[in-house]
Every structure is written in C-alpha cells, then in structure tokens.
Design an enzyme around this catalytic site. Structure first.
Site, PDB file in Angstrom:
ATOM      1  N   ARG A  75       0.847  -1.181   0.000  1.00 21.57           N
ATOM      2  CA  ARG A  75       0.000   0.000   0.000  1.00 21.57           C
ATOM      3  C   ARG A  75       0.891   1.242   0.000  1.00 21.57           C
ATOM      4  O   ARG A  75       1.761   1.392   0.871  1.00 21.57           O
ATOM      5  CB  ARG A  75      -0.921   0.005   1.233  1.00 21.57           C
ATOM      6  N   GLU A 164      -7.141   8.858   6.137  1.00 18.97           N
ATOM      7  CA  GLU A 164      -7.362   9.577   7.390  1.00 18.97           C
ATOM      8  C   GLU A 164      -7.785  11.035   7.199  1.00 18.97           C
ATOM      9  O   GLU A 164      -7.075  11.962   7.628  1.00 18.97           O
ATOM     10  CB  GLU A 164      -6.099   9.507   8.262  1.00 18.97           C
ATOM     11  N   ASN A 290      -7.560   2.223   9.879  1.00 14.92           N
ATOM     12  CA  ASN A 290      -6.267   2.407  10.531  1.00 14.92           C
ATOM     13  C   ASN A 290      -6.491   2.447  12.036  1.00 14.92           C
ATOM     14  O   ASN A 290      -7.270   3.272  12.523  1.00 14.92           O
ATOM     15  CB  ASN A 290      -5.605   3.710  10.084  1.00 14.92           C
ATOM     16  N   TYR A 292      -4.579   2.465  15.882  1.00 12.01           N
ATOM     17  CA  TYR A 292      -3.382   2.592  16.708  1.00 12.01           C
ATOM     18  C   TYR A 292      -3.670   2.609  18.204  1.00 12.01           C
ATOM     19  O   TYR A 292      -2.844   2.171  18.999  1.00 12.01           O
ATOM     20  CB  TYR A 292      -2.615   3.873  16.343  1.00 12.01           C
ATOM     21  N   GLU A 344      -3.623   0.248   8.220  1.00 13.79           N
ATOM     22  CA  GLU A 344      -2.466   0.649   9.036  1.00 13.79           C
ATOM     23  C   GLU A 344      -2.649   0.135  10.451  1.00 13.79           C
ATOM     24  O   GLU A 344      -3.737   0.201  11.017  1.00 13.79           O
ATOM     25  CB  GLU A 344      -2.299   2.175   9.097  1.00 13.79           C
TER      26      GLU A 344
END
Length: 438
Positions: A75, A164, A290, A292, A344
C-alpha cells in the site's frame, strides 16, 4: 498464534511524502508539507521530507525488500503534486512515469498494488486558493482521481480516495499540528465536509471508467472508553465517537452527519449544498481501517489516565490491542460494511542499530509483541463475524513521521538516514516467518 484464511491479504504500507524524497525532481510541484516543513518551528527536529528515504531513486531496492517479506501486497500513496504540480491543469508525465515504473516492479515480484490518492500532500497551489476550505478543491480532486484511475485503474488491486481525512481536517485545520497549520475548529469542520465531498465526487468519476480496481476510503478510527461510569464520562465518550468515527462513517453509509456531533462541533463555517450527501453516499468496495489506540475519555481535571497495562509506544500512545476487536465489532453492528482491510497498524519503538553475529541488526521485541497481540485481536473480530480481508503493517520503512520528523521509527526496516542503508529489524524477520506459516 491463530491461523488466517489462505485468501487473506498480507502487506506493508507507506506514504509518498514520508519516503519518496525527490522533492523537486522531474517537475514535482510543492505540497503543503514542503511549505510546512520549511517553516521554522513546525517540525520537532527541524527536518523536512526533501530526501526522506530517497525512495524516488531507490524504489527498485525497496520493492526487492518488500518481496523478501513474503507479503503479497504493498500500500502506497501517489503524490498529487508529483503528477499534477498545480493541482489542476497540466499533468506531469515524468511523475506518472515514476509510478508506472514502480507498478512494473511490483508486478514483476507478484505484489499487488494498493494505491491511496491523498495522503495529506495537497498541492500548494490549491492551498493558496483556500485548500480544503475551498469547495473547488473537491472538484479538482475528482479530476485527479479520474486521471489516476484512467492510467492505473486496471493495474492496481485497490484505490483509496483518502487516508485519514480526520487528520487532514482536525490536525491540519483544527489544531495546526499538521500542514497547512491552521488552528480553527470551525475550519476543521468545513474542511472535513469538503474532504468527504471530494471522496464522493472522486468515487463517481472513477466508477464511470469501469476499472478493475476496488474503490474505497481509509479512515483512522478508535473506540471511546469512558474513564469512569459517571454520566459525564459516558456522555463525553459518546460525543467523542460521534465527532471522530461517526462524523465520517455516517455520511458515507447513512447520508447524514450524526446529530450528537453537529451539536458538539463548531459548524459556523459548515456549508452543505442540496445534493452533497447524495454525492458523498457512494457505494464503496472496501473500507480501510487504521487502528493505533483507543480514546480514553475523562471529564475530570486533570483528565484521568488509563492504566497503560501493556505500556506505551514511542509516540506515547497506549498499547490497547483489544480496542481493535471492539472497534471492528462496533462498526459491524452499526453499519452495513463492505469488506474491511486493516490498512495501518503499527508501533513506534526507540530502535537501536547494533552489530550482531550476522551483521547489523535491530532487536525490537516490543514491536513483535505488539504485532502478535494485534493480529490475535484482529482474528477475534473475524471470528465475531467481521469480514476483514487483509492487514497492512505500518510501516515498511522508518520514515519522516510528520511533525515528529525522523525522531519516531515505525518501520519493519531500519533506515540509516545518513547512508540510506536499509536493515531488516527482528520484527521484519518475525512478520516474514509468520506469513510463511499461514
């Protein structure tokens, strides 16, 4: 470790400004990040992405490294100012040629390309006309998207419009931490609407071309956990979810903004035209997520902190793998989702390059532990019925980490920025072996 389906996609991810360098090479125009990084005081270590990992010149070496990891997918993002320096008008053939060569090399190694059209590097010429506060930028973006799809849409596996948009809007226009550096909450809301509109217009423009690539969007998301069971904390967590996750998901999947977010955002600059939600609410072939960290929401002063039972990353973020399961299950319950990719997920570690028995090495056991925990959490979500079809580790390389400069290392590959030498970390060897065993 749990076993994943044989059809599961395994990949690594990067973005253009963070790795490419070649800031003025072959007709590339300036982006808002070029301007921002060259403004004193904006980047912690006063660095820029002018050279970064020099991927623009070293892409063949980097693709060889990708192939060595046993992943089947890569990606990356296309730099809009590299292929259209002013964000409108003439195309830069030398820029397109670079990405064509990259795609050729990936195909040679049987690695599927997953392309992101916008990973924050708006052409400065468009920012000079208002950037994402100018509705015209959405129309320019659709033209750019169609041109990339026309050229590459049958050579890549997926095309994501945005990476994002929460960060683009809130960190770029709301707090000023990211380019273009504006600190105005009302501007962030307006920018977010134009970003969503640009996504919808781009989806329509690309659909007309009947390309084989699957089309979608990548959103950074998190659960919102109330710090206590107080009514105030519970309400604040609901507001956080509405303002962060639902603010982007609802327009795409439901054709409206959540009322709770409208009531708690500064919407004084928000201008919604009659057909905007019809334009935004386009069918998408996939959703990139994504993940985190979670939001730990406290209304106390000072805010109550989580216990950090599993520690923190080098970014100071709580390690909370079960949040990935909780997020995906919640999304699955609240929306009719297309196939999902974890586009991600990764950890910044204060990595140290060492001399070992077999040469240079980086012992990054915390990153291996992080990977194990998050892949287990991902598997739990899949067992709960969420259709997740792939996982991309962030990131392939240590790189320019936005306003942190080169002080934070997320990569599976250690980059010595003085020499551009690449060294596989222990986590890269672990990831390679894990994929091989699937």
């Amino acid at each position: 470790m749990p076993a994943f389906p044989s059809t599961f996609t395994w990949g690594v991810a990067t973005s253009a400004y963070q790795i490419e360098g070649g800031a003025t090479a072959d007709g590339r125009g300036p982006s808002i990040w070029d301007t921002f990084t060259h403004t004193p005081g904006k980047i912690t270590d006063a660095s820029t992405g002018d050279v970064a990992c020099d991927h623009y010149h070293r892409y063949a070496e980097d693709v060889d490294i990708i192939a060595s990891l046993n992943v089947d997918s890569y990606r990356f993002s296309i730099a809009w100012p590299r292929v259209q320096p002013d964000g409108s008008g003439a195309w830069n053939e030398a820029g397109f040629d670079f990405y064509s060569r990259l795609l050729d090399k990936l195909a040679e190694k049987n690695i599927a390309a997953h392309v992101t059209l916008y990973h924050w590097d708006l052409p400065q010429a468009l920012e000079d006309k208002g950037g994402w506060l100018n509705r015209d930028t959405a129309a320019h973006f659709a033209v750019y998207a169609a041109e990339v799809a026309r050229r590459f849409g049958n050579r890549v596996a997926t095309i994501a419009t945005h990476n994002e948009p929460w960060c683009t809007a809130n960190l770029g226009y709301g707090t000023g931490q990211f380019a273009p550096g504006m600190a105005d909450p009302a501007a962030a809301v307006s920018a977010s609407h134009h970003l969503l509109l640009s996504h919808g217009l781009a989806m329509q423009a690309m659909r007309k071309l009947n390309v084989s690539a699957k089309l979608g969007i990548v959103l950074n998301q998190w659960t919102a956990t109330p710090a206590t069971d107080s009514a105030a904390d519970i309400k604040a967590a609901e507001v956080e979810w509405a303002r962060s996750v639902a603010w982007f998901m609802d327009p795409i999947f439901k054709g409206s903004y959540p009322e709770l977010a409208l009531a708690n955002n500064d919407c004084s600059l928000l201008s919604i035209h009659e057909n905007d939600f019809n334009d935004i609410r386009q069918d998408i072939d996939f959703l990139g997520v994504n993940y985190y960290f979670r939001a730990f929401v406290s209304t106390e002063t000072p805010p109550r902190q989580p216990e950090f039972k599993l520690g923190k990353t080098d970014m100071g973020w709580e390690i909370y793998p079960q949040g990935l399961t909780e997020l995906l299950v919640k999304l699955h319950a609240e929306y009719t989702l297309p196939p999902v990719y974890i586009t991600e997920n990764g950890m910044a570690v204060a990595d140290q390059l060492q001399d070992g028995a077999n040469g240079r090495q980086v012992k990054d056991q915390p990153r291996i532990d992080y990977l194990k925990m998050h892949l287990a959490a991902l598997h739990d979500a899949m067992q709960a019925g969420v259709d997740v079809q792939g996982y991309f580790y962030w990131s392939l390389l240590d790189n320019f980490e936005w306003n942190s400069g080169y002080l934070r290392r997320f990569g599976l590959i250690y980059v010595d920025y003085d020499t551009q030498q690449r060294t596989l970390k222990d986590s890269a060897h672990w990831y390679r072996n894990f994929i091989k065993e699937q």
